[in-house]
Motif scaffolding. Structure first.
Motif, PDB file in Angstrom:
ATOM      1  N   ASN A 133       0.945  -1.221   0.003  1.00 24.03           N
ATOM      2  CA  ASN A 133      -0.136  -0.105  -0.202  1.00 24.03           C
ATOM      3  C   ASN A 133       0.721   1.239   0.126  1.00 24.03           C
ATOM      4  N   ILE A 134       1.867   1.126   0.938  1.00 22.06           N
ATOM      5  CA  ILE A 134       2.833   2.383   0.900  1.00 22.06           C
ATOM      6  C   ILE A 134       3.607   2.535  -0.462  1.00 22.06           C
ATOM      7  N   ILE A 135       3.886   1.661  -0.959  1.00 28.49           N
ATOM      8  CA  ILE A 135       4.742   1.700  -1.994  1.00 28.49           C
ATOM      9  C   ILE A 135       3.729   2.221  -3.374  1.00 28.49           C
ATOM     10  N   THR A 136       2.870   1.638  -3.308  1.00 25.72           N
ATOM     11  CA  THR A 136       1.611   2.149  -4.272  1.00 25.72           C
ATOM     12  C   THR A 136       1.386   3.561  -4.147  1.00 25.72           C
ATOM     13  N   LYS A 137       1.160   4.002  -3.133  1.00 26.45           N
ATOM     14  CA  LYS A 137       1.015   5.689  -2.842  1.00 26.45           C
ATOM     15  C   LYS A 137       2.400   6.427  -3.111  1.00 26.45           C
ATOM     16  N   ALA A 138       3.273   5.770  -3.173  1.00 26.75           N
ATOM     17  CA  ALA A 138       4.737   6.719  -3.531  1.00 26.75           C
ATOM     18  C   ALA A 138       4.600   7.410  -4.654  1.00 26.75           C
ATOM     19  N   LYS A 139       5.092   8.541  -5.058  1.00 27.27           N
ATOM     20  CA  LYS A 139       5.269   9.187  -6.202  1.00 27.27           C
ATOM     21  C   LYS A 139       6.334   8.552  -7.114  1.00 27.27           C
ATOM     22  N   ARG A 140       7.455   8.625  -6.479  1.00 28.66           N
ATOM     23  CA  ARG A 140       8.872   8.158  -7.325  1.00 28.66           C
ATOM     24  C   ARG A 140       9.587   6.962  -6.274  1.00 28.66           C
ATOM     25  N   PRO A 141       9.040   5.802  -6.377  1.00 32.81           N
ATOM     26  CA  PRO A 141       9.825   4.832  -5.331  1.00 32.81           C
ATOM     27  C   PRO A 141      10.925   4.294  -6.059  1.00 32.81           C
ATOM     28  N   LEU A 142      11.735   3.624  -5.191  1.00 32.30           N
ATOM     29  CA  LEU A 142      12.956   3.496  -6.088  1.00 32.30           C
ATOM     30  C   LEU A 142      13.394   1.847  -5.260  1.00 32.30           C
ATOM     31  N   LEU A 143      13.683   0.829  -5.868  1.00 33.08           N
ATOM     32  CA  LEU A 143      13.897  -0.462  -5.319  1.00 33.08           C
ATOM     33  C   LEU A 143      15.431  -0.509  -5.286  1.00 33.08           C
ATOM     34  N   VAL A 144      16.074  -0.577  -4.280  1.00 30.02           N
ATOM     35  CA  VAL A 144      17.419  -0.691  -4.061  1.00 30.02           C
ATOM     36  C   VAL A 144      17.962  -2.008  -3.629  1.00 30.02           C
ATOM     37  N   VAL A 145      18.672  -2.888  -4.711  1.00 34.12           N
ATOM     38  CA  VAL A 145      18.882  -4.224  -4.433  1.00 34.12           C
ATOM     39  C   VAL A 145      20.579  -4.336  -4.137  1.00 34.12           C
ATOM     40  N   GLY A 146      20.625  -5.406  -3.323  1.00 32.47           N
ATOM     41  CA  GLY A 146      22.172  -5.791  -2.953  1.00 32.47           C
ATOM     42  C   GLY A 146      22.582  -7.009  -3.609  1.00 32.47           C
ATOM     43  N   SER A 147      23.780  -7.380  -3.658  1.00 30.69           N
ATOM     44  CA  SER A 147      24.270  -8.523  -4.557  1.00 30.69           C
ATOM     45  C   SER A 147      23.709  -9.968  -4.085  1.00 30.69           C
ATOM     46  N   ALA A 148      23.091 -10.088  -2.821  1.00 31.71           N
ATOM     47  CA  ALA A 148      22.344 -11.326  -2.602  1.00 31.71           C
ATOM     48  C   ALA A 148      21.157 -11.506  -3.541  1.00 31.71           C
ATOM     49  N   VAL A 149      20.585 -10.349  -4.256  1.00 32.02           N
ATOM     50  CA  VAL A 149      19.750 -10.477  -5.084  1.00 32.02           C
ATOM     51  C   VAL A 149      19.923 -11.627  -6.287  1.00 32.02           C
ATOM     52  N   LEU A 150      21.170 -12.052  -6.453  1.00 31.67           N
ATOM     53  CA  LEU A 150      21.577 -12.779  -7.676  1.00 31.67           C
ATOM     54  C   LEU A 150      21.085 -14.339  -7.210  1.00 31.67           C
ATOM     55  N   ASP A 151      20.680 -14.558  -5.873  1.00 32.66           N
ATOM     56  CA  ASP A 151      19.805 -15.857  -5.705  1.00 32.66           C
ATOM     57  C   ASP A 151      18.685 -15.800  -6.686  1.00 32.66           C
ATOM     58  N   GLU A 152      18.697 -16.896  -7.406  1.00 31.06           N
ATOM     59  CA  GLU A 152      17.624 -16.903  -8.404  1.00 31.06           C
ATOM     60  C   GLU A 152      16.140 -16.527  -7.873  1.00 31.06           C
ATOM     61  N   GLU A 153      15.931 -16.974  -6.852  1.00 32.48           N
ATOM     62  CA  GLU A 153      14.391 -17.110  -6.235  1.00 32.48           C
ATOM     63  C   GLU A 153      14.160 -15.791  -5.821  1.00 32.48           C
ATOM     64  N   ILE A 154      15.027 -14.998  -5.427  1.00 31.88           N
ATOM     65  CA  ILE A 154      14.922 -13.593  -4.923  1.00 31.88           C
ATOM     66  C   ILE A 154      14.990 -12.851  -6.375  1.00 31.88           C
ATOM     67  N   LEU A 155      15.941 -13.002  -6.986  1.00 33.47           N
ATOM     68  CA  LEU A 155      15.891 -12.086  -8.424  1.00 33.47           C
ATOM     69  C   LEU A 155      14.684 -12.134  -9.222  1.00 33.47           C
ATOM     70  N   ASP A 156      14.172 -13.239  -9.369  1.00 35.16           N
ATOM     71  CA  ASP A 156      12.686 -13.430 -10.154  1.00 35.16           C
ATOM     72  C   ASP A 156      11.807 -12.173  -9.439  1.00 35.16           C
ATOM     73  N   ARG A 157      11.871 -12.343  -8.094  1.00 38.29           N
ATOM     74  CA  ARG A 157      10.685 -11.421  -7.642  1.00 38.29           C
ATOM     75  C   ARG A 157      11.297  -9.857  -7.603  1.00 38.29           C
ATOM     76  N   ALA A 158      12.414  -9.780  -7.442  1.00 38.78           N
ATOM     77  CA  ALA A 158      12.912  -8.189  -7.763  1.00 38.78           C
ATOM     78  C   ALA A 158      12.661  -7.840  -9.146  1.00 38.78           C
ATOM     79  N   VAL A 159      12.786  -8.866 -10.110  1.00 37.32           N
ATOM     80  CA  VAL A 159      12.451  -8.469 -11.592  1.00 37.32           C
ATOM     81  C   VAL A 159      10.800  -8.146 -11.740  1.00 37.32           C
ATOM     82  N   SER A 160      10.279  -9.025 -10.946  1.00 37.23           N
ATOM     83  CA  SER A 160       8.508  -8.918 -11.046  1.00 37.23           C
ATOM     84  C   SER A 160       8.248  -7.493 -10.685  1.00 37.23           C
ATOM     85  N   ILE A 161       8.841  -7.026  -9.311  1.00 38.07           N
ATOM     86  CA  ILE A 161       8.662  -5.775  -8.720  1.00 38.07           C
ATOM     87  C   ILE A 161       9.205  -4.853  -9.760  1.00 38.07           C
ATOM     88  N   ALA A 162      10.010  -4.825 -10.364  1.00 36.44           N
ATOM     89  CA  ALA A 162      10.623  -4.039 -11.501  1.00 36.44           C
ATOM     90  C   ALA A 162       9.693  -3.926 -12.513  1.00 36.44           C
TER      91      ALA A 162
END
Lengths: 801, 177
Positions: free
Chosen positions: B29-58
């Motif tokens: 809800n909070i992210i939806t209300k944002a005008k300019r959100p930014l997803l900041v990801v670290g290197s642990a995103v390279l875990d495939e299961e997490i990466l899939d979800r980060a890409v989905s958010i993007a």
């Protein structure tokens, strides 16, 4: 009347009478006056280089990341400063963070300077005030000291006055920590930079004094190789372990062992920088170091818990506070040799060796404070010799046997408390589970990543001695920990600078990567090897010191050779140098100063600002403290920063509370003057920061290449540096860097093999105008390529200024 | 539904302001209300299961600041992602004149995922003390210096929580890159 000078004098009429004048009030000023070219800032105080600091801080803005939102310095508090609120004394969060950073810097500087003063007292007592300073084939013997103070020490006695200056500055800086007073963050920052610079003077004094007296290698590219690793320790012999940073006491141990035929019979080994200096002692004319190196601070608890040492000697600095408690559990007597660490032990400095030995061997006392090195020299080897059969008979070790090991690992309830408190949040619980199922591999992997702090054990609700479990599970890999480290060679010599300086300034040697600091790595020690190997293959000069120098020696290529054995150790492109222990870090800043002095013929005497300006704009050097944890690492890095050398620390370095980071998008900040006419010239944003962090080595490597770009690069140099930046980014990040084009001043800056492709990107992606027939850039770059330009940030150095 | 607020253990505290534990739906809800959100990801995103979800958010339209060496995971994924050093980003986010990763200006809501806990907590400490940004941790560790954070989660619960967040984001507003 002739002027009095220091030194020893004989009087002809009086036989057997010798007068020695050790110190004359004002002598340092007189000596400075005698020299011809004196710069504007001899022995600068806190305010004297403030303008230079402001220039740096205007471009490289402090980024604060508080470790604590509160201030508890005085009884007004605790004060909640969160949200940049002011406390009861009026200080706000930013200024408090800058003050906290300053405190770290001067703590580190005091550790080095205190070490230096201690060494100097002892060396002067033993070798005399007039003992000459000898660092090898260099006229510029103490570049940092000369640049900062204006003073050119010739003898050990001269160094006392340099330390007087250092100590005065540190006292004045410490005074500013007191509540209230300074309210501007930027002035705390300037003071921190001052403290960092002072640290390098203190370090230089320390290392030059010991090089001059203790027979350490003198700018020697063939300094010997020393054995390193827990696996190289021969535990069938009595084992004497020395821990710390100050080698003074240990030299007496080495001498005694040689004189009494103990050298082959007792295994002498060391941890942390004392270990490095043990392998430098009396090695200036070749030979093989008799002492072995166990490793860095991360190995301290592991080595003690192994039960292998039969006696321990500690001196100062990076020594765990619980060495005595841990050793006592395993009947390992501890000798403390320096007033910085006394562990509550009785002072036995005036007792006989036999009396102390009797009390320690019988277990009546757990240890002894012995400040007389003659006693330490004899006591320590004899103690190890007598304790060994007693301890071996009992088979004392903290590590569990196979049965206990099984029992311990099955006790784990997977609560994850250990992982929560682990500084690097290692997956201990998973490894525990795997081990209980017979798989030791996860713990073997953790062994290298574990920094050996023991915090996990404090948190475990089941009382599992987790570190012991990790070490027990990793016995196989520990036995294979055998490497080689090139013993510290000291300074880079003047002739070496003459040969290589031009390549560095023009950029044809892509840069110097100095890998320094401690062992708080984010992902184990092998990262150092990976980075150094990559940069060496690319012809960077890689300079090592301290714990990093040790850990690098732990890894080998397919032919079983460490990097020290693969690469030569001269100050030339593609060479790998170990300057020495922690205090030898001063030789890294000294090298940059020497480039200005020898290659560019700049006057360095009392001329810090001009030299720092030269280094910032022309010497492509970058520091990496990948495992920085100590206050000393912050002062070393800050000293590099004031001299214009950027430093990258590992992710734990964010806990130093502040970074200095430029804003490439703020074009106004990226200009210099051309000293030929004072004109303002735009430059590329490099170095982009003075102090920052990186998360992983994959991120680090392109950052290193970019950090070596300087405004003075000629087109060949810029092309080489840009090639490495682009290639490293593609290799480790999988993409072309977003900002490569801003470093391009003309088509000759472009990597040859990619020129056409890059011109195409410049045209289509960035709107640059290209003459495709001649493959020339017609318009686009924000700066001109002018190899004759003289970039400077100091207007007074410009001819028309 | 996974409960992301029941376990918010910490080792030591930074001070008086500590992240409010949140559930995935609230975060969405909070992210939806944002005008300019930014997803900041670290290197642990390279875990495939997490990466899939980060890409989905993007893909929903949240731009990605790929810190560490995480940019490797976003190549050819058809989403907006740019490499930036997280310490530099921490500094720039406090500067109103920063044009952002895409030249369209500053952000107002920062979402962090897949970082070294001790490292991102320091960056968040800077943002907490010197900016008015809303920072939301959707990482598996409770990050006390964020404005709001998931609690400490197992890997499985974390994946479940991210899926729930994504589902709620999809039904919410879509951002334009």
């Amino acid at each position: 009347m002739s002027k009095l000078t220091t030194g020893s004098f004989s009087i002809e009429e009086l036989e057997n009478v010798q007068i020695r004048i050790g110190s004359i009030v004002g002598v340092i000023e007189n000596k400075i006056e005698e020299q011809r070219e004196i710069g504007p800032t001899p022995k600068p105080g806190i305010v004297d280089l403030r303008d230079w600091d402001y220039k740096l801080l205007d471009r490289y803005e402090p980024v604060y990341t508080p470790m604590c939102d509160q201030c508890c310095y005085c009884t007004f508090g605790k004060c909640d400063l969160s949200g940049n609120k002011e406390g009861a004394c009026g200080i706000d969060m930013k200024a408090h963070q800058a003050r906290e950073f300053l405190l770290r810097v001067i703590t580190g500087a005091a550790a080095h300077a205190g070490h230096g003063r201690h060494l100097l007292h002892y060396l002067i007592k033993k070798y005399g005030h007039d003992h000459p300073i000898d660092v090898g084939p260099s006229n510029l013997k103490m570049p940092v000291t000369q640049t900062v103070t204006g003073y050119r020490p010739e003898t050990l006695g001269d160094l006392e006055q340099v330390l007087d200056y250092v100590e005065e500055q540190l006292t004045q800086l410490l005074a500013t920590i007191h509540m209230g007073q300074e309210g501007a963050a930027i002035d705390f920052e300037s003071k921190a930079l001052h403290g960092g610079m002072i640290d390098h003077v203190g370090m230089e004094v320390s290392d030059v004094a010991q090089i001059s007296c203790l027979g350490m290698p003198k700018s020697d590219a063939k300094a010997p190789l020393a054995e390193i690793g827990m696996g190289c320790i021969d535990s069938t012999k009595p084992v004497l372990l020395c821990i710390g940073h100050n080698v003074a006491a240990v030299t007496y141990i080495i001498d005694y062992m040689e004189e009494h035929d103990f050298s082959d019979k007792i295994e002498l080994c060391g941890l942390c920088c004392t270990a490095i200096d043990m392998t430098r002692y009396q090695m200036d004319s070749g030979g093989k170091p008799s002492a072995k190196i166990v490793g860095s601070l991360a190995k301290e608890l592991k080595m003690i818990r192994s039960g292998i040492p039969d006696a321990i000697v500690v001196d100062e600095q990076c020594v765990r506070a619980d060495v005595l408690r841990e050793a006592q559990k395993l009947s390992i007597p501890v000798i403390t040799t320096n007033d910085k660490i006394m562990y509550g032990l009785p002072n036995r400095s005036k007792d006989s060796v036999d009396d102390i030995l009797k009390d320690l061997v019988s277990g009546k006392e757990a240890g002894a404070l012995v400040l007389d090195f003659n006693i330490v020299g004899e006591l320590a080897p004899r103690l190890a010799w007598e304790m060994a059969p007693i301890r071996k008979k009992k088979g004392i070790t903290a590590l569990p046997d196979d049965e206990e090991f099984k029992e311990l690992t099955s006790k784990c309830i997977q609560c994850l408390a250990c992982e929560l408190v682990c500084p690097t949040n290692l997956p201990i619980s998973k490894a525990m589970k795997a081990t209980s199922e017979g798989d030791l591999v996860p713990f073997e992997r953790l062994h290298d990543k574990c920094i050996g702090c023991g915090r996990c054990e404090q948190a475990c609700p089941k009382g599992i001695p987790i570190l012991n479990v990790i070490e027990k599970a990793s016995q196989k890999v520990i036995r294979e920990e055998k490497g080689m480290m090139r013993s510290g060679r000291g300074q880079i010599s003047d002739p070496e600078i003459r040969e290589e300086g031009v390549n560095l300034v023009l950029g044809t040697t892509p840069g110097v990567v100095a890998m320094v600091g401690c062992s708080n790595y984010p992902d184990g020690t092998k990262d150092l090897y990976t980075v150094a190997n990559e940069m060496l293959k690319r012809n960077y000069i890689v300079v090592m010191s301290g714990c990093s120098a040790m850990d690098l020696g732990m890894y080998k290529n397919d032919e079983g050779k460490t990097l020290y054995e693969q690469y030569p150790a001269k100050f030339l492109k593609g060479n790998l140098i170990n300057v020495g222990s922690c205090v030898a870090n001063a030789h890294i800043t000294a090298t940059a100063i020497k480039v200005a002095a020898i290659f560019a013929k700049r006057n360095v005497t009392a001329n810090f600002e001009e030299i720092a300006d030269y280094v910032l704009n022309r010497v492509g050097a970058v520091g990496v403290a990948w495992g920085a944890y100590s206050q000393k690492a912050s002062s070393i890095g800050t000293g590099c920063n004031r001299l214009g050398i950027p430093v990258i620390v590992g992710p734990h370095g964010s806990k130093y509370r502040r970074a200095l980071i430029g804003k490439p998008y703020n074009k106004d900040k990226w200009t210099v003057h051309d000293a030929r006419n004072g004109e303002v010239m735009p430059i590329a944003p490099a170095p982009e920061f003075l102090l920052t962090t990186a998360e992983t080595i994959e991120e680090l490597m392109p950052m290193l290449a970019k950090s070596c770009i300087r405004p003075s690069d000629n087109n060949m140099g810029r092309m080489i540096k840009l090639t490495h930046y682009i290639e490293l980014s593609q290799k480790y990040l999988g993409v072309m860097p977003d900002d490569w084009h801003i470093f391009v001043r003309g088509e000759t800056d472009l990597p040859l093999s990619k020129r056409e492709e890059l011109l195409n990107i410049l045209e289509t992606g960035h709107g640059w105008e290209i003459d495709w027939k001649r493959k020339k850039i017609l318009s686009g770059p924000s700066m001109k390529l002018d190899v004759s330009a003289q970039p400077t940030n100091i207007q007074r150095l410009c001819k028309e200024a | 539904m996974v409960d992301t607020i029941k376990n918010t253990r910490i080792y030591t505290t930074w001070g008086t302001k500590t992240a409010k534990p949140i559930q995935p739906k609230t975060a969405a809800n909070i992210i939806t209300k944002a005008k300019r959100p930014l997803l900041v990801v670290g290197s642990a995103v390279l875990d495939e299961e997490i990466l899939d979800r980060a890409v989905s958010i993007a893909k929903i339209g949240v731009p990605v600041a790929a810190t560490g060496h995480s940019i490797k995971g976003f190549v050819d994924k058809g989403v907006y992602a740019r490499y930036i050093n997280v310490h530099s980003l921490g500094g720039y986010l406090g500067d109103h004149s920063w044009p952002g990763l895409d030249g369209k200006g500053q952000y107002d809501t920062i979402i962090v995922l897949a970082h070294k806990k001790y490292y991102i907590n320091q960056v968040l400490s800077g943002l907490k003390n010197f900016t008015n940004l809303i920072t939301i941790s959707i990482d598996k560790n409770y990050l006390q210096n964020a404005t709001m954070s998931f609690g400490n989660l197992s890997h499985e619960s974390h994946l479940e929580a991210l899926d729930e967040l994504i589902e709620n984001l999809i039904t919410g507003k879509q951002w334009r890159i």
